[in-house]
Scaffold this active site. Structure first.
Site, PDB file in Angstrom:
ATOM      1  N   GLU A   1      30.365  -7.576  36.178  1.00 19.28           N
ATOM      2  CA  GLU A   1      31.432  -8.387  36.762  1.00 19.28           C
ATOM      3  C   GLU A   1      31.291  -8.395  38.284  1.00 19.28           C
ATOM      4  O   GLU A   1      30.789  -7.431  38.875  1.00 19.28           O
ATOM      5  CB  GLU A   1      32.799  -7.816  36.383  1.00 19.28           C
ATOM      6  CG  GLU A   1      33.264  -8.164  34.991  1.00 19.28           C
ATOM      7  CD  GLU A   1      33.720  -9.612  34.863  1.00 19.28           C
ATOM      8  OE1 GLU A   1      33.935 -10.288  35.887  1.00 19.28           O
ATOM      9  OE2 GLU A   1      33.860 -10.070  33.719  1.00 19.28           O
TER      10      GLU A   1
ATOM     11  N   ASP B   1      29.200 -17.376  29.981  1.00 19.12           N
ATOM     12  CA  ASP B   1      30.047 -18.557  30.156  1.00 19.12           C
ATOM     13  C   ASP B   1      30.676 -18.622  31.537  1.00 19.12           C
ATOM     14  O   ASP B   1      30.749 -17.629  32.272  1.00 19.12           O
ATOM     15  CB  ASP B   1      31.133 -18.598  29.083  1.00 19.12           C
ATOM     16  CG  ASP B   1      32.088 -17.409  29.139  1.00 19.12           C
ATOM     17  OD1 ASP B   1      31.619 -16.281  29.368  1.00 19.12           O
ATOM     18  OD2 ASP B   1      33.300 -17.607  28.951  1.00 19.12           O
TER      19      ASP B   1
ATOM     20  N   HIS C   1      35.974 -18.595  39.996  1.00 21.11           N
ATOM     21  CA  HIS C   1      36.714 -19.752  39.476  1.00 21.11           C
ATOM     22  C   HIS C   1      37.034 -20.792  40.541  1.00 21.11           C
ATOM     23  O   HIS C   1      37.694 -21.795  40.235  1.00 21.11           O
ATOM     24  CB  HIS C   1      38.015 -19.316  38.778  1.00 21.11           C
ATOM     25  CG  HIS C   1      37.801 -18.341  37.666  1.00 21.11           C
ATOM     26  ND1 HIS C   1      38.828 -17.851  36.899  1.00 21.11           N
ATOM     27  CD2 HIS C   1      36.672 -17.750  37.176  1.00 21.11           C
ATOM     28  CE1 HIS C   1      38.347 -17.011  35.985  1.00 21.11           C
ATOM     29  NE2 HIS C   1      37.035 -16.941  36.152  1.00 21.11           N
TER      30      HIS C   1
ATOM     31  N   ASP D   1      30.733 -15.458  39.442  1.00 19.56           N
ATOM     32  CA  ASP D   1      31.302 -14.949  38.187  1.00 19.56           C
ATOM     33  C   ASP D   1      30.640 -15.639  37.001  1.00 19.56           C
ATOM     34  O   ASP D   1      31.136 -16.625  36.497  1.00 19.56           O
ATOM     35  CB  ASP D   1      32.802 -15.204  38.190  1.00 19.56           C
ATOM     36  CG  ASP D   1      33.521 -14.587  37.002  1.00 19.56           C
ATOM     37  OD1 ASP D   1      32.932 -13.743  36.315  1.00 19.56           O
ATOM     38  OD2 ASP D   1      34.676 -14.970  36.764  1.00 19.56           O
TER      39      ASP D   1
ATOM     40  N   GLU E   1      33.862 -15.231  27.437  1.00 20.64           N
ATOM     41  CA  GLU E   1      34.644 -14.210  28.138  1.00 20.64           C
ATOM     42  C   GLU E   1      35.831 -14.832  28.871  1.00 20.64           C
ATOM     43  O   GLU E   1      36.860 -14.174  29.051  1.00 20.64           O
ATOM     44  CB  GLU E   1      33.752 -13.458  29.135  1.00 20.64           C
ATOM     45  CG  GLU E   1      34.408 -12.259  29.796  1.00 20.64           C
ATOM     46  CD  GLU E   1      35.157 -12.575  31.086  1.00 20.64           C
ATOM     47  OE1 GLU E   1      35.892 -11.701  31.586  1.00 20.64           O
ATOM     48  OE2 GLU E   1      35.009 -13.709  31.601  1.00 20.64           O
ATOM     49  N   GLU E   2      35.694 -16.076  29.300  1.00 15.52           N
ATOM     50  CA  GLU E   2      36.697 -16.694  30.154  1.00 15.52           C
ATOM     51  C   GLU E   2      37.872 -17.305  29.387  1.00 15.52           C
ATOM     52  O   GLU E   2      38.775 -17.870  30.000  1.00 15.52           O
ATOM     53  CB  GLU E   2      36.051 -17.793  31.014  1.00 15.52           C
ATOM     54  CG  GLU E   2      34.937 -17.308  31.952  1.00 15.52           C
ATOM     55  CD  GLU E   2      35.452 -16.506  33.128  1.00 15.52           C
ATOM     56  OE1 GLU E   2      36.670 -16.220  33.171  1.00 15.52           O
ATOM     57  OE2 GLU E   2      34.651 -16.163  34.005  1.00 15.52           O
TER      58      GLU E   2
ATOM     59  N   HIS F   1      28.519 -11.746  30.884  1.00 15.61           N
ATOM     60  CA  HIS F   1      28.887 -12.920  30.084  1.00 15.61           C
ATOM     61  C   HIS F   1      28.170 -14.170  30.607  1.00 15.61           C
ATOM     62  O   HIS F   1      27.945 -14.329  31.804  1.00 15.61           O
ATOM     63  CB  HIS F   1      30.402 -13.121  30.029  1.00 15.61           C
ATOM     64  CG  HIS F   1      31.072 -13.397  31.347  1.00 15.61           C
ATOM     65  ND1 HIS F   1      31.091 -14.644  31.941  1.00 15.61           N
ATOM     66  CD2 HIS F   1      31.777 -12.586  32.173  1.00 15.61           C
ATOM     67  CE1 HIS F   1      31.783 -14.592  33.059  1.00 15.61           C
ATOM     68  NE2 HIS F   1      32.194 -13.350  33.231  1.00 15.61           N
TER      69      HIS F   1
END
Length: 351
Positions: free
Chosen positions: A153, A70, A327, A94, A124-125, A68
């Site tokens: 991932e 984003d 994150h 990530d 995705e987030e 992903h």
């Protein structure tokens, strides 16, 4: 334009420096599309901010490599910076390091031993209905056909098979309202959640082995809602629970288990996502595991491998980032892990 000929570490930094918070991935998606479109052996297509590129060499097998684009919102952690062997910045772990590995493979392995589909997707987030894979699966399911998939991932360079499912439920306790000065005329619903909490405290989580990998389930309270006013005995209180269940259960079986745990209470299910089996029994997966090395482990969180599993495509998680750093404001990725990830994936596609 992204330079896909540069070292994977430099490419990771370049990708990190293109801000792509969920819902605002266009600049990065444009850069990825332009870079891939310059490669004559790839067929490149796009849906929204999701870019799909694939070889069409007529190989006997097709594998899919997805990542992903984003990130979570920027928190003063752009532009990227290097300190020793670590690259800091929003999305480094990530999962822009994984995206960089996939882009390098697309640019430098023109004739892989298996046909490859590369998928770089958006959103995705955030909420599932905006996820780029969901949209592509609905509108262009043929783009996702494959014998095996690798989702990049962050796994700290280890293979994590499948993923656990997740569901949320509201367990309600009812009572009777009354004035708090005359509480004996009512029944306090907040006090009534004690047996719900007791069942949670006494709960023994399963640790089933599925296709050779041990999963560790969990059933936990994640919220309590109750109360009417400061002078009212409440007549309703709700405990929200989250059940993380192993891939030997369907969503329906998981729901039934939660009903049994809270037998006698009103249970309402508000959200669910299915689990995915490890996907390591397919011969293509075995070849991947041999190239990467190490001992595969179970994925205890939920990831988009479940979307591939629902399409009948066995999938694993594998990426150079550390999931424990995802994150965080101080998020970083190990530069040697990115290099090793590219080497392992290249071996899989060329040997």
């Amino acid at each position: 334009m992204l330079d896909l000929t540069q070292d994977v570490r430099a490419l990771t930094a370049a990708i990190v420096d293109i801000e792509s918070v969920s819902g605002a991935e266009r600049a990065l998606a444009d850069a990825v599309e332009r870079a891939l479109a310059a490669l004559p052996y790839l067929k490149v297509e796009r849906s929204g901010e999701t870019v799909v590129a694939r070889t069409e060499l007529g190989r006997g097998e097709r594998v899919l490599i997805a990542g992903h684009l984003d990130t979570v919102p920027v928190a003063g952690n752009l532009p990227s910076r290097v300190e020793g062997d670590l690259l800091y910045g929003c999305g480094t772990s990530d999962m822009k390091a994984g995206v960089a590995v996939a882009l390098r493979l697309a640019a430098t392995v023109p004739a892989p031993n298996r046909d490859v589909t590369y998928v770089f997707y958006d959103c995705e987030e955030i909420e599932a209905e905006r996820n780029g894979l969901t949209r592509v699966a609905r509108e262009h399911p043929d783009w996702l056909l494959a014998d095996f998939a690798v989702l990049m991932e962050p796994t700290d360079g280890e293979i994590e098979g499948g993923c656990q499912g997740t569901l949320r439920a509201e367990v309600a306790v009812t009572g009777k309202r009354a004035h708090s000065a005359r509480s004996w005329f009512g029944v306090n619903a907040i006090h009534g959640i004690e047996p719900v909490l007791a069942r949670l405290n006494a709960y023994e989580a399963r640790r089933p082995v599925v296709d050779g990998l041990e999963y560790h389930e969990g059933l936990n309270a994640v919220g309590v809602t109750g109360g009417v006013a400061g002078n009212v005995i409440p007549d309703r209180c709700v405990v929200t629970v989250n059940y993380r269940f192993a891939p030997d259960l369907t969503v329906e079986q998981a729901e039934q288990h939660v009903r049994e745990v809270f037998d006698g209470f009103e249970v309402t299910f508000t959200d669910a996502a299915p689990a995915a089996r490890p996907g390591l029994t397919h011969p293509v997966a075995a070849a991947f595991a041999a190239a990467v090395g190490g001992t595969p482990r179970a994925k205890l969180g939920w990831t988009d491998v479940a979307r591939f599993s629902a399409l009948g495509v066995p999938a694993v998680n594998y990426g150079p980032g550390d999931p424990n750093l995802a994150h965080q404001q101080g998020e970083y990725v190990s530069l040697p892990k990115i290099v090793e990830g590219e080497r392992a994936m290249r071996d899989w596609l060329t040997k």
